[in-house]
Design a protein around this motif. Sequence first.
Motif, PDB file in Angstrom:
ATOM      1  N   ILE B 112       0.865  -1.189   0.000  1.00 30.97           N
ATOM      2  CA  ILE B 112       0.000   0.000   0.000  1.00 30.97           C
ATOM      3  C   ILE B 112       0.897   1.233   0.000  1.00 30.97           C
ATOM      4  CG2 ILE B 112      -1.781   1.322   1.213  1.00 30.97           C
ATOM      5  CD1 ILE B 112      -2.792  -1.340   2.400  1.00 30.97           C
ATOM      6  N   LEU B 113       0.792   2.010  -1.063  1.00 32.45           N
ATOM      7  CA  LEU B 113       1.602   3.219  -1.176  1.00 32.45           C
ATOM      8  C   LEU B 113       0.817   4.401  -0.617  1.00 32.45           C
ATOM      9  CD1 LEU B 113       2.941   2.718  -4.805  1.00 32.45           C
ATOM     10  CD2 LEU B 113       4.195   2.395  -2.669  1.00 32.45           C
ATOM     11  N   ALA B 114       1.365   4.996   0.422  1.00 32.08           N
ATOM     12  CA  ALA B 114       0.745   6.193   1.012  1.00 32.08           C
ATOM     13  C   ALA B 114       1.852   7.229   1.131  1.00 32.08           C
ATOM     14  CB  ALA B 114       0.123   5.863   2.365  1.00 32.08           C
ATOM     15  N   THR B 115       2.421   7.557  -0.014  1.00 31.23           N
ATOM     16  CA  THR B 115       3.650   8.362  -0.056  1.00 31.23           C
ATOM     17  C   THR B 115       3.399   9.865  -0.050  1.00 31.23           C
ATOM     18  OG1 THR B 115       3.623   7.922  -2.433  1.00 31.23           O
ATOM     19  CG2 THR B 115       5.125   6.621  -1.117  1.00 31.23           C
ATOM     20  N   GLY B 116       2.128  10.253  -0.103  1.00 29.05           N
ATOM     21  CA  GLY B 116       1.844  11.681   0.044  1.00 29.05           C
ATOM     22  C   GLY B 116       2.100  12.499  -1.204  1.00 29.05           C
ATOM     23  N   ALA B 117       2.518  13.735  -0.998  1.00 27.32           N
ATOM     24  CA  ALA B 117       2.676  14.672  -2.101  1.00 27.32           C
ATOM     25  C   ALA B 117       3.834  15.619  -1.816  1.00 27.32           C
ATOM     26  CB  ALA B 117       1.389  15.468  -2.289  1.00 27.32           C
ATOM     27  N   ASN B 118       4.289  16.270  -2.861  1.00 28.25           N
ATOM     28  CA  ASN B 118       5.330  17.297  -2.718  1.00 28.25           C
ATOM     29  C   ASN B 118       4.738  18.660  -3.044  1.00 28.25           C
ATOM     30  OD1 ASN B 118       7.373  15.345  -2.236  1.00 28.25           O
ATOM     31  ND2 ASN B 118       7.547  14.988  -4.430  1.00 28.25           N
ATOM     32  N   GLU B 119       5.281  19.698  -2.427  1.00 27.65           N
ATOM     33  CA  GLU B 119       4.770  21.052  -2.676  1.00 27.65           C
ATOM     34  C   GLU B 119       5.194  21.550  -4.055  1.00 27.65           C
ATOM     35  OE1 GLU B 119       6.086  22.998   1.306  1.00 27.65           O
ATOM     36  OE2 GLU B 119       4.181  23.927   0.751  1.00 27.65           O
ATOM     37  N   ASN B 120       4.274  22.237  -4.713  1.00 29.69           N
ATOM     38  CA  ASN B 120       4.611  22.879  -5.980  1.00 29.69           C
ATOM     39  C   ASN B 120       5.394  24.157  -5.721  1.00 29.69           C
ATOM     40  OD1 ASN B 120       3.168  20.944  -7.364  1.00 29.69           O
ATOM     41  ND2 ASN B 120       1.301  22.176  -7.449  1.00 29.69           N
ATOM     42  N   VAL B 121       6.065  24.632  -6.762  1.00 32.72           N
ATOM     43  CA  VAL B 121       6.834  25.863  -6.602  1.00 32.72           C
ATOM     44  C   VAL B 121       6.284  26.948  -7.519  1.00 32.72           C
ATOM     45  CG1 VAL B 121       8.886  24.567  -5.979  1.00 32.72           C
ATOM     46  CG2 VAL B 121       8.556  25.258  -8.360  1.00 32.72           C
ATOM     47  N   VAL B 122       6.683  28.163  -7.235  1.00 36.81           N
ATOM     48  CA  VAL B 122       6.426  29.299  -8.121  1.00 36.81           C
ATOM     49  C   VAL B 122       7.798  29.896  -8.386  1.00 36.81           C
ATOM     50  CG1 VAL B 122       5.400  31.593  -8.285  1.00 36.81           C
ATOM     51  CG2 VAL B 122       4.131  29.767  -7.169  1.00 36.81           C
ATOM     52  N   ASN B 123       8.095  30.140  -9.653  1.00 35.06           N
ATOM     53  CA  ASN B 123       9.425  30.650  -9.987  1.00 35.06           C
ATOM     54  C   ASN B 123       9.381  32.144 -10.239  1.00 35.06           C
ATOM     55  OD1 ASN B 123       8.816  27.963 -11.784  1.00 35.06           O
ATOM     56  ND2 ASN B 123      10.658  27.788 -10.581  1.00 35.06           N
ATOM     57  N   PHE B 124      10.322  32.838  -9.645  1.00 39.09           N
ATOM     58  CA  PHE B 124      10.501  34.274  -9.921  1.00 39.09           C
ATOM     59  C   PHE B 124      11.951  34.568  -9.589  1.00 39.09           C
ATOM     60  CE2 PHE B 124       8.546  33.437  -5.808  1.00 39.09           C
ATOM     61  CZ  PHE B 124       9.465  33.951  -4.919  1.00 39.09           C
ATOM     62  N   PRO B 125      12.530  35.595 -10.215  1.00 40.94           N
ATOM     63  CA  PRO B 125      13.916  35.895  -9.879  1.00 40.94           C
ATOM     64  C   PRO B 125      14.047  36.096  -8.366  1.00 40.94           C
ATOM     65  CG  PRO B 125      13.251  37.119 -11.826  1.00 40.94           C
ATOM     66  CD  PRO B 125      12.005  36.464 -11.293  1.00 40.94           C
ATOM     67  N   PHE B 203      -5.088  41.014   1.464  1.00 37.24           N
ATOM     68  CA  PHE B 203      -5.103  40.004   0.401  1.00 37.24           C
ATOM     69  C   PHE B 203      -5.058  40.729  -0.940  1.00 37.24           C
ATOM     70  CE2 PHE B 203      -6.280  35.776   2.148  1.00 37.24           C
ATOM     71  CZ  PHE B 203      -6.370  36.115   3.480  1.00 37.24           C
ATOM     72  N   TYR B 204      -4.154  40.301  -1.811  1.00 32.44           N
ATOM     73  CA  TYR B 204      -4.088  40.877  -3.147  1.00 32.44           C
ATOM     74  C   TYR B 204      -4.428  39.806  -4.175  1.00 32.44           C
ATOM     75  CZ  TYR B 204      -1.554  44.700  -0.878  1.00 32.44           C
ATOM     76  OH  TYR B 204      -1.197  45.746  -0.061  1.00 32.44           O
ATOM     77  N   THR B 205      -5.675  39.803  -4.650  1.00 32.39           N
ATOM     78  CA  THR B 205      -6.015  38.874  -5.727  1.00 32.39           C
ATOM     79  C   THR B 205      -5.573  39.489  -7.053  1.00 32.39           C
ATOM     80  OG1 THR B 205      -8.205  39.862  -5.823  1.00 32.39           O
ATOM     81  CG2 THR B 205      -8.001  37.831  -4.566  1.00 32.39           C
ATOM     82  N   GLY B 206      -5.349  38.642  -8.046  1.00 28.19           N
ATOM     83  CA  GLY B 206      -4.888  39.135  -9.343  1.00 28.19           C
ATOM     84  C   GLY B 206      -3.510  39.756  -9.256  1.00 28.19           C
ATOM     85  N   HIS B 207      -2.726  39.301  -8.279  1.00 34.46           N
ATOM     86  CA  HIS B 207      -1.360  39.801  -8.112  1.00 34.46           C
ATOM     87  C   HIS B 207      -0.387  38.631  -7.996  1.00 34.46           C
ATOM     88  CE1 HIS B 207      -3.308  43.600  -7.105  1.00 34.46           C
ATOM     89  NE2 HIS B 207      -2.134  44.211  -7.131  1.00 34.46           N
ATOM     90  N   THR B 208       0.858  38.901  -8.299  1.00 33.56           N
ATOM     91  CA  THR B 208       1.869  37.869  -8.079  1.00 33.56           C
ATOM     92  C   THR B 208       3.165  38.516  -7.619  1.00 33.56           C
ATOM     93  OG1 THR B 208       2.839  35.855  -8.993  1.00 33.56           O
ATOM     94  CG2 THR B 208       2.859  37.793 -10.413  1.00 33.56           C
ATOM     95  N   VAL B 209       4.116  37.662  -7.251  1.00 31.46           N
ATOM     96  CA  VAL B 209       5.428  38.182  -6.871  1.00 31.46           C
ATOM     97  C   VAL B 209       6.276  38.283  -8.130  1.00 31.46           C
ATOM     98  CG1 VAL B 209       7.533  37.694  -5.593  1.00 31.46           C
ATOM     99  CG2 VAL B 209       5.319  37.287  -4.532  1.00 31.46           C
ATOM    100  N   LEU B 210       6.791  39.450  -8.381  1.00 28.93           N
ATOM    101  CA  LEU B 210       7.614  39.674  -9.570  1.00 28.93           C
ATOM    102  C   LEU B 210       9.047  39.240  -9.307  1.00 28.93           C
ATOM    103  CD1 LEU B 210       7.239  40.893 -12.399  1.00 28.93           C
ATOM    104  CD2 LEU B 210       8.027  43.085 -11.472  1.00 28.93           C
ATOM    105  N   GLU B 211       9.551  39.599  -8.155  1.00 24.16           N
ATOM    106  CA  GLU B 211      10.909  39.177  -7.790  1.00 24.16           C
ATOM    107  C   GLU B 211      11.145  39.364  -6.294  1.00 24.16           C
ATOM    108  OE1 GLU B 211      13.132  41.544 -10.476  1.00 24.16           O
ATOM    109  OE2 GLU B 211      12.686  43.418  -9.449  1.00 24.16           O
TER     110      GLU B 211
END
Lengths: 98, 363, 106
Positions: B112-125, B203-211
Amino acid sequence: MADDDKDMFICRCEEVTLREIEQAIDEGFVTVTDIKRVTRAGMGLCQGRTCTKTIARIIAQRTGKPLEEVLPKSYRYPVRPEKLQVVENEEFNDAKDS
Amino acid sequence: MMERDIVVIGSGPAGLCAAIEAAEAGAKVLLVDENAKPGGQLFKQIHKFFGSREHSAGVRGIDIGTLLLQKAEELDIEVWLNTEACGIFDQDKVWVVRDKSTSLTIHAKRIILATGANENVVNFPGWTLPGVMGAGAAQTMINIHRVLPGRKILMIGSGNVGVIVSYQLLQAGAQVKAVVEAAPQLGGYGVHTAKVRRAGVPFYTGHTVLEAHGTDHVESAVIVKLDAAWKPIAGTEFSVDVDTICIAAGLTPAVELAFGAGCRSVNSPVLGGLVPWHDESMRTSIPSIYIAGDVSGVEEASTAMEEGRMAGLSAAHSLGYLEASRYRSRFEAINHNLLALRSGMFGQKRRDAKEAIMAARKG
Amino acid sequence: MQRILDHPILGPLPEEEKVTIYVDGEPVEARKGEMIAAALMATGKPYFRKTVKRHEPRSIFCGIGRCTDCVMTVNGTPNVRTCVTAVEEGMVIETQMGFGDWGGKR
C-alpha cells in the motif's frame, strides 16, 4: 517574461536556468526526460522532485503539447538519495525476519 | 527474504489508517516511514478539521494523529521508522534502506503506497534565496520544530494551505505582511480566510510576486498586478519589506514508487497531475499494489484517512482475511464517508475528478 | 530567527535537555532530538550552504527532506539533509561550499 528572468534557476540543485531549458526545447528536446539528459535539470540531489512539474509546464507552454505527454511516466530507483556503499551491501536474500 | 502480508509505505494519515484497518482484519502488516517519527504531515495540522462528526471533524490534526498512533500500538503493528522505501521490484518486493545504512528487500504480498505529495513551486527571480520556502516548510518549522522561519512573511497563494499556514504563522507570533493570489478570486475555505483577514492581513487577488531581493537572505519582495491574461501590468509594482516568502501553490502526488513499479498513470489536473490509476477499492493497475491519500490525487487529510481504510480493508480482503459480508458492509461504510467528504462546493469537484480517474481505461 | 516559547494552541515550549553542536567552529546550544535545521534557524543563521556554480546561498526550502536544498557537511560528510537529521552532542556542522569536501572520495 523579461529578459533577466531567463537567468533564474528552474532546477535549484543543478542550477539550470530558464534560458538553458528554453534553448534545449527549441533544439527539439521536448520531454522532461530529454531535458534532463541534455541540461542536467532534474538530475541533481533531489532527483527532479522540485522542478519536474515546472519543466513540464514550460515545455507544454512552448510546444503546445499536453502535460501528460511531456511528464516522465517512469522513475529510476532508488527514489531517495542513498550511498552506493549501502546499496552494494544489499542483503537481498539474507535478510532475517526481525 | 523476509515476508509480510502487507507493507504500507508512509505513515501519514492514509498509511496509518491503512495499516490499522488491515491489522484489524488480521493481516500481518509492516508500516515503514522515512522519518524518525510517524504521522507524516498530520502533526503539523494544529487546526480543526472539517467534515462530519464520524470524521473527527472539529478535532485538531495533531490530536487525530495521537489517537491513530495509540490505535496502531494497541494492534501491535510493526513500524519501521527511519526507513526509506527506495524501490519496488517484481510487483511484490519492496527495497528499503534503514537508518541510511542497511539495505534490504521485503517480500510483500500486498503493497500500500501512502507516499503523500510534494509542494509545488512558483518561480521568480530570487526564488532560490534563503527565506523563500514552501508554506508546508514554514508550517513544519513553527508547529513541529517551534522555530519561526522569519518575522515578516509574504504568502503566495490563498488556497487552503496558504490561509491556514498564514493563520498559524500569526499564531506563532510572526507578522504576515500580505497574501498574494494570482487568480482573480480567493481560493481557500471561507472560515480560514476570514480569520486571516480579521487579523488585518491584506489580500491581493490578481497579483503575483515579480521578484525577491536580498543578498544572503530575502530582504524584500516586489508584487505586481496581473492582467486578464495573467501578465504583469507595468507600473503597478510595489515593494514589501519581508524576510520570508512562503509558496502555497498546491501539491503534486509523490508518484515515484508507483510509476517506478509500473502502475498505469492517469492525468488529473484537479487532483495535482499524473496519478496512478485506481479503482474504488484503491487498487492500482498492478493487482498487488494499492494506494491511498495524496499520492492517489491530492485532497485532504480526512479523505486520506478514509482512502487508507479502504486500501487496508481491500488489501486484507484480497488475501482472504475478511469474509465477503463483513468486507461488503465495511466497504460501503467507508465509501459512504468518502462521498460525504466529497460533497459541497469544493468536494464535488474532487468527487468528479476521482470518478474520472476510476473511469479511465485500466490499460 | 527565534524559538516559539509560548503558543496559543500548543502551549509553552516543553523543557528539553540541551546538547552542544559546533557550527563552523562555534558552539551552539540545541534542544536534544531536534533537527539540525531547526537549531540553526533558531540562531538566525542566514544560509546553510553555497551552490556549486554561482556560489549562491541556500537554506531550507521544503523542510521535510525532499528538496535537499538545506544540505550541509555534518561530522565530515557532505550532503546531509539538515531538516531531517537530528542534532547529537558534539556534532560538527559546517556550511557546505559547493559539493563539499569528500576527502578525495567523491
